[in-house]
Write an enzyme that holds these catalytic residues in place. Structure first.
Site, PDB file in Angstrom:
ATOM      1  N   HIS B  41     -11.247 -61.143   7.243  1.00 56.90           N
ATOM      2  CA  HIS B  41     -11.318 -61.527   5.830  1.00 56.90           C
ATOM      3  C   HIS B  41     -12.255 -60.587   5.061  1.00 56.90           C
ATOM      4  O   HIS B  41     -13.004 -59.827   5.671  1.00 56.90           O
ATOM      5  CB  HIS B  41     -11.781 -62.982   5.709  1.00 56.90           C
ATOM      6  CG  HIS B  41     -13.132 -63.233   6.329  1.00 56.90           C
ATOM      7  ND1 HIS B  41     -14.310 -62.989   5.663  1.00 56.90           N
ATOM      8  CD2 HIS B  41     -13.479 -63.666   7.561  1.00 56.90           C
ATOM      9  CE1 HIS B  41     -15.328 -63.283   6.456  1.00 56.90           C
ATOM     10  NE2 HIS B  41     -14.851 -63.690   7.617  1.00 56.90           N
ATOM     11  N   ASN B  42     -12.221 -60.656   3.719  1.00 56.79           N
ATOM     12  CA  ASN B  42     -13.150 -59.857   2.901  1.00 56.79           C
ATOM     13  C   ASN B  42     -14.572 -60.258   3.282  1.00 56.79           C
ATOM     14  O   ASN B  42     -14.889 -61.441   3.322  1.00 56.79           O
ATOM     15  CB  ASN B  42     -12.958 -60.145   1.399  1.00 56.79           C
ATOM     16  CG  ASN B  42     -11.658 -59.561   0.849  1.00 56.79           C
ATOM     17  OD1 ASN B  42     -10.777 -60.286   0.450  1.00 56.79           O
ATOM     18  ND2 ASN B  42     -11.560 -58.251   0.842  1.00 56.79           N
ATOM     19  N   SER B  47     -15.617 -52.963   6.885  1.00 54.49           N
ATOM     20  CA  SER B  47     -15.989 -51.705   6.237  1.00 54.49           C
ATOM     21  C   SER B  47     -17.380 -51.264   6.653  1.00 54.49           C
ATOM     22  O   SER B  47     -17.671 -50.069   6.723  1.00 54.49           O
ATOM     23  CB  SER B  47     -15.914 -51.842   4.717  1.00 54.49           C
ATOM     24  OG  SER B  47     -14.581 -52.021   4.344  1.00 54.49           O
ATOM     25  N   GLU B 166      -8.846 -49.268   4.401  1.00 53.34           N
ATOM     26  CA  GLU B 166      -7.922 -49.829   3.409  1.00 53.34           C
ATOM     27  C   GLU B 166      -7.311 -48.720   2.561  1.00 53.34           C
ATOM     28  O   GLU B 166      -7.170 -48.861   1.346  1.00 53.34           O
ATOM     29  CB  GLU B 166      -8.637 -50.853   2.530  1.00 53.34           C
ATOM     30  CG  GLU B 166      -9.097 -52.049   3.343  1.00 53.34           C
ATOM     31  CD  GLU B 166      -9.546 -53.211   2.476  1.00 53.34           C
ATOM     32  OE1 GLU B 166      -8.858 -53.459   1.466  1.00 53.34           O
ATOM     33  OE2 GLU B 166     -10.533 -53.850   2.799  1.00 53.34           O
TER      34      GLU B 166
END
Lengths: 288, 279
Positions: B41-42, B47, B166
């Site tokens: 999930h975000n 990242s 992404e």
């Protein structure tokens, strides 16, 4: 509020060597309280088109009528604020536009800029934050300490706080995780249903276009290629594929299965339920 | 077993002023020649992991080994020559005024002699099918083309590993397919190892291996077939399952006699056809 585009043309950098025709012969009627999806691949004119919905761009030919205001080419327009607060645009990656020290100040900026009192703006900020599913505690935080998904919601709250009649959404869920995507799309749909907000969704997601829209507009090479209900539009999937566009997952699957089985289903399936029932019928028929 | 290219050992990373670890005791290996999809999930730490792998951040605990050498402030330049990154926003990663200048930028920094540089720029651009765009200005390109130029900039440096953070999420479906196809071809050709950080579960389904991150922790790793068996569990983590897996489950629940699980639509269509022909 109704928005009508009549014979709209738009040229960038008109009368210069860089002149570029982005839109031509565009006729669109957005009815009050409707949900419209605009699809078309990159460069088809979608972004230029959406900036006409609140007079950020003025047509170089033709006219745009927004509520009772008529915007025409070649005429100087004054006092466009009314339009801007009635038609809210959520641009792509709206979190890039956050700038204030606190979430509260950021959300209040729009309403206060359009003349709301500080108290009124703060009330609206609380309401808008609730609508996007965030807790009030966040109001005093810096927007830059939030996660990407939270920043997106705060930025959307800033548009909702203007209490617009029309919402224009440009790929509002790009970059979000699947749950975030669903929550945001459901929230917009609820606002549309409960408060009768006209919604215009610019999207690459054929799933979203099929699921939410009453009408779909296909843009191609700067003009309207086709308009219709999701069923109309997706009943001719070959046409979309030729334009380089996708079809919903269910339709794509249906096409593959039809081809392999050498049969045609009775209808185009826009939901998994439709697909299940058609496949059951086909498999059942084999049994007899 | 393929060779280990990178090893992460018990990595902990916390951003300043935050209470929670962005990456919380994470260990895994990256093998030469694989396509590894990193999903979550975000805010799950994906990242941050990419930044740690490229030495843009350093872990507070644990260590990262690149080809057996620990990644530290001293070895970071060496590691960066082996690990290339392509970011999300195509407009944020251009420095050159033309496509070829842009690809040459990294080579110039690496001190590659001019004749060699010219050759590598042309080669890299040919490989991403942008060879005829040498003198174009980057901002005139489509999103998919820009990302391919960014990839050319990375492969010109001949890295062992490319991280796509992404890299396709701002592209339209056509641009996305162009970029993924390009990376797939490169991977086939020269044993490039790929880490793809993505929310696109259809893309992840095509990876050799997947890692699922949740709240900074490594939640599960495995081949896509096994990962997507988790179905409901994945959805609870804020993720999704590929359309074919979802559909296959629905069909079974509605009494259509499928027995296999289906990671691709082709597999599902095939079994439905077999079933149909037996009726």
């Amino acid at each position: 509020m109704r928005i009508t585009l009549q014979d709209v043309e738009y040229r960038y950098q008109i009368n210069t060597p860089f002149e570029h025709l982005a839109l031509h012969d565009v006729n669109i009627d957005i009815e009050p309280g409707s949900y419209t999806a605009i699809i078309g691949h990159t460069g088809s004119g979608k972004s230029t088109l959406l900036q006409h919905f609140n007079a950020l761009l003025k047509p170089t030919k033709g006219s745009v009528t927004i509520g009772d205001r008529r915007i025409e080419s070649g005429r100087k327009e004054k006092e466009l604020r009314g339009i801007r607060s009635n038609v809210g645009i959520v641009f792509q990656f709206p979190e890039h536009q956050l700038f204030e020290e606190t979430v509260e100040k950021d959300i209040c900026f729009g309403p206060m800029n359009f003349g709301a009192s500080e108290k009124d703006a703060k009330d609206r900020a609380r309401k808008a934050l609730k609508q996007v599913g965030m807790a009030e505690e966040i109001l005093e935080k810096s927007p830059f300490d939030l996660s990407g998904g939270q920043m997106r919601r705060v930025a959307i709250a800033g548009v909702l706080a203007m209490e617009p009649d029309v919402l224009v959404l440009d790929e509002p869920t790009a970059g979000l995780d699947p749950r975030g995507r669903m929550e945001i799309m459901d929230m917009f749909y609820q606002l549309h249903k409960e408060r009768g907000i006209s919604t215009i969704l610019v999207t690459h997601s054929m799933e979203d276009a099929a699921r939410y829209a009453d009408e779909i507009i296909i843009m191609h090479r700067g003009t309207v290629f086709k308009k219709g209900t999701p069923l109309d539009i997706f009943s001719q999937p070959e046409q979309l594929l030729e334009l380089g566009l996708d079809v919903p997952d269910t339709v794509r699957f249906q096409l593959k299965l039809q081809k392999e089985l050498g049969i045609r289903f009775e209808r185009i399936c826009l939901s998994v339920d439709d697909l299940v029932s058609e496949v059951k019928t086909v498999m059942g028929r084999g049994n007899q | 077993m393929a060779k280990k290219l990178v090893s992460l050992e018990n990595i902990v990373f916390k951003y300043e002023g935050q209470t929670r670890n962005a990456v919380d005791h994470v260990s895994f290996d990256i093998y030469e020649g694989e396509w590894l999809a990193l999903v979550g999930h975000n805010g799950s730490g994906k990242s941050t992991l990419a930044k740690l792998l490229n030495g843009l951040q350093f872990p507070q605990e644990g260590s990262i080994l690149v080809n057996g050498t620990e990644l530290t402030e001293e070895t970071v330049w060496e590691a960066r020559s082996k690990i290339g990154m392509v970011f999300q926003n195509p407009d944020n990663q251009f420095v050159g005024a033309t496509v070829q200048d842009d690809v040459a930028f990294g080579l110039e920094n690496a001190g590659i002699p001019l004749p060699e540089m010219v050759k590598r720029v042309q080669n890299a651009l040919n490989k991403v099918k942008m060879g005829s765009f040498l003198n174009q200005e980057p901002h005139h390109l489509s999103g998919g083309q820009k990302q391919r130029v960014a990839i050319a900039g990375v492969i010109a440096l001949q890295p062992d590993l490319i991280i796509l953070d992404e890299a396709t999420s701002m592209l339209d479906p056509r641009g996305r397919e162009e970029v993924l196809e390009t990376v797939r071809e490169l991977k086939e050709e020269n044993l490039l190892t790929v880490i793809s950080i993505t929310h696109d579960l259809e893309e992840a389904a095509k990876a050799d291996r997947m890692i699922v991150m949740n709240e900074g922790k490594l939640y599960r790793q495995g081949i896509p077939t096994d990962i997507f068996q988790m179905e409901g569990e994945l959805i609870e983590l804020g993720l999704d399952i590929p359309f074919s897996v979802k559909l296959s489950k629905e069909f079974k629940e509605h009494g259509i006699g499928l027995v296999k699980s289906h990671l691709t639509e082709e597999e599902l269509v095939r079994e439905l056809c077999e079933l149909h022909s037996k009726m």
